[in-house]
Write a protein that holds these residues in place. Structure first.
Motif, PDB file in Angstrom:
ATOM      1  N   VAL A 232       1.201 -23.491 -23.587  1.00  0.00           N
ATOM      2  CA  VAL A 232       1.541 -24.549 -24.542  1.00  0.00           C
ATOM      3  C   VAL A 232       0.374 -25.504 -24.719  1.00  0.00           C
ATOM      4  N   VAL A 233      -0.232 -25.915 -23.597  1.00  0.00           N
ATOM      5  CA  VAL A 233      -1.286 -26.922 -23.669  1.00  0.00           C
ATOM      6  C   VAL A 233      -2.654 -26.300 -23.967  1.00  0.00           C
ATOM      7  N   MET A 234      -2.925 -25.100 -23.477  1.00  0.00           N
ATOM      8  CA  MET A 234      -4.236 -24.480 -23.698  1.00  0.00           C
ATOM      9  C   MET A 234      -4.225 -23.539 -24.894  1.00  0.00           C
TER      10      MET A 234
ATOM     11  N   ALA B  61       1.741 -28.517 -35.991  1.00  0.00           N
ATOM     12  CA  ALA B  61       0.872 -29.652 -35.676  1.00  0.00           C
ATOM     13  C   ALA B  61      -0.072 -29.308 -34.527  1.00  0.00           C
ATOM     14  N   PHE B  62       0.432 -28.598 -33.516  1.00  0.00           N
ATOM     15  CA  PHE B  62      -0.428 -28.159 -32.409  1.00  0.00           C
ATOM     16  C   PHE B  62      -1.588 -27.318 -32.942  1.00  0.00           C
ATOM     17  N   ALA B  63      -1.274 -26.402 -33.843  1.00  0.00           N
ATOM     18  CA  ALA B  63      -2.306 -25.508 -34.372  1.00  0.00           C
ATOM     19  C   ALA B  63      -3.365 -26.273 -35.153  1.00  0.00           C
TER      20      ALA B  63
ATOM     21  N   LYS C  33      -1.363 -34.090 -28.307  1.00  0.00           N
ATOM     22  CA  LYS C  33      -1.930 -33.630 -27.044  1.00  0.00           C
ATOM     23  C   LYS C  33      -1.098 -34.140 -25.865  1.00  0.00           C
ATOM     24  N   VAL C  34      -0.645 -35.382 -25.947  1.00  0.00           N
ATOM     25  CA  VAL C  34       0.234 -35.925 -24.907  1.00  0.00           C
ATOM     26  C   VAL C  34       1.552 -35.143 -24.863  1.00  0.00           C
ATOM     27  N   LEU C  35       2.104 -34.849 -26.032  1.00  0.00           N
ATOM     28  CA  LEU C  35       3.355 -34.105 -26.098  1.00  0.00           C
ATOM     29  C   LEU C  35       3.202 -32.716 -25.489  1.00  0.00           C
TER      30      LEU C  35
END
Length: 355
Positions: free
Chosen positions: A55-57, A191-193, A213-215
């Motif tokens: 999820v984060v990377m 949004a992440f993408a 990024k925090v989410l």
């Protein structure tokens, strides 16, 4: 005849495939050996851990080298709650929420950083976590660690312990995968993408890179806590070594080999994390690290997208081989051959007739 991709696009085909998978997952533990069930349960535990890291990377493009800390933290919270006879639902909730709160606090401080800076912050998590776990011996058991055996099969189930534990991993892990799939395929995933692609573009579109990024980091921490709870369900023992930096690097390698930004790739990463060390130890225990490094390099060179990209690579290979052979020659029929021969001979015949 419809192609395989066209058939797969049909809703009833997808639902049928999901139903088949669910039936197999429900029935399989009943017919497998204890060792196989335990191995599958371990794969499920680390597949959830790799999912959180993805999820984060994978989806947000942030470097995190401390995911194993959240797994260990969740395991310690679970062990402490069980030892003190807390309600198991409350224990599970705290095992998820406590790592998520710590992850949120770390993200609030580190998300404004980028590149190597945020990597250095996340490296500190396992480096600090190991000596901290040793020092807080009243809660963690110190260097000896702590063990719990709370996931025994209830009598009404008629199951063995290994079957019950595997079912717990399948149900809880399956729910986590389903929820994560919905997140990364929805507006948050988009949004992440965008943040991963270009933070400046994201800002110009009204998307706050800092917020997302925090989410992402908080979600990854929460999923790490879930994997820590499942770790105690299956392994039933944890120690400061659980949070070691070496294990964190192995999680990153598992995510890369399975496939970045892929739900299926996270499952393949869990397979790699559990099975490859067993195989390399069987070959030569003294060469385990060397063999694992060689496997990582081979996968990166052959399949840069991870094991999940293997079907696409095979499809491209077949297309290239067809293109190299060139277009097939048009078939020659007897009628066309005869017709062309008659047309060629006709002028001579007409000349003979005039003569």
């Amino acid at each position: 005849m419809a192609s395989a991709s066209a058939v797969w696009q049909r809703p009833w085909v997808r639902w049928a495939a999901v139903l088949v998978v669910l039936v197999v997952l429900f029935v399989a533990p009943l017919g497998l050996s204890e060792f196989t069930n335990q191995t599958l349960a371990r794969i499920g535990v680390f597949a959830v851990a790799v999912l959180g890291l993805n999820v984060v990377m994978g989806y947000t493009g942030q470097v995190s080298l401390g995911q194993i800390f959240f797994l260990g933290f969740g395991a310690y919270v679970t062990a402490y709650g069980v030892t003190n006879d807390w309600n198991i639902v409350l224990t599970f909730a705290l095992a998820c929420l406590a790592p998520a709160v710590v992850g949120l606090l770390v993200a609030l401080a580190a998300a404004r950083l980028g590149g190597l800076a945020i990597a250095m912050v996340t490296i500190a998590l396992p480096i600090v976590g190991v000596p901290l776990a040793k020092r807080l011996s009243d809660f963690t058991g110190g260097s000896e660690g702590t063990s719990t055996a709370f996931a025994k099969a209830p009598e009404w189930s008629g199951l063995f312990d290994d079957q019950w534990q595997l079912y717990l991993v399948l149900v809880i892990g399956g729910i986590v995968y389903l929820l994560t799939h919905n997140v990364v395929r929805g507006k948050y995933g988009r949004a992440f993408a965008i943040v991963k692609g270009n933070e400046n573009v994201a800002s110009s579109m009204g998307i706050s890179p800092y917020r997302y990024k925090v989410l992402a980091f908080t979600i990854a921490s929460l999923i790490g806590g879930v994997s820590g709870f499942l770790y105690m369900v299956v392994i039933q023992y944890t120690s400061p070594e659980t949070m070691s930096f070496g294990h964190s690097i192995n999680l990153v390698a598992a995510m890369v080999i399975g496939g970045s930004a892929s739900i299926v790739g996270s499952i393949l990463g869990g397979l790699y994390y559990v099975l490859v060390p067993q195989l390399t130890n069987a070959v030569d225990p003294s060469l385990t690290a060397l063999l694992q490094g060689a496997i990582l390099l081979v996968v990166l060179f052959v399949l840069p997208g991870g094991l999940v990209s293997l079907p696409r690579a095979l499809t491209r290979g077949r297309r290239r081989s067809r293109a190299a052979r060139g277009p097939a020659a048009p078939p020659t029929t007897p009628s066309s051959t005869t017709g062309s021969g008659t047309a060629a001979e006709q002028p001579e015949t007409e000349r003979q007739g005039h003569a």
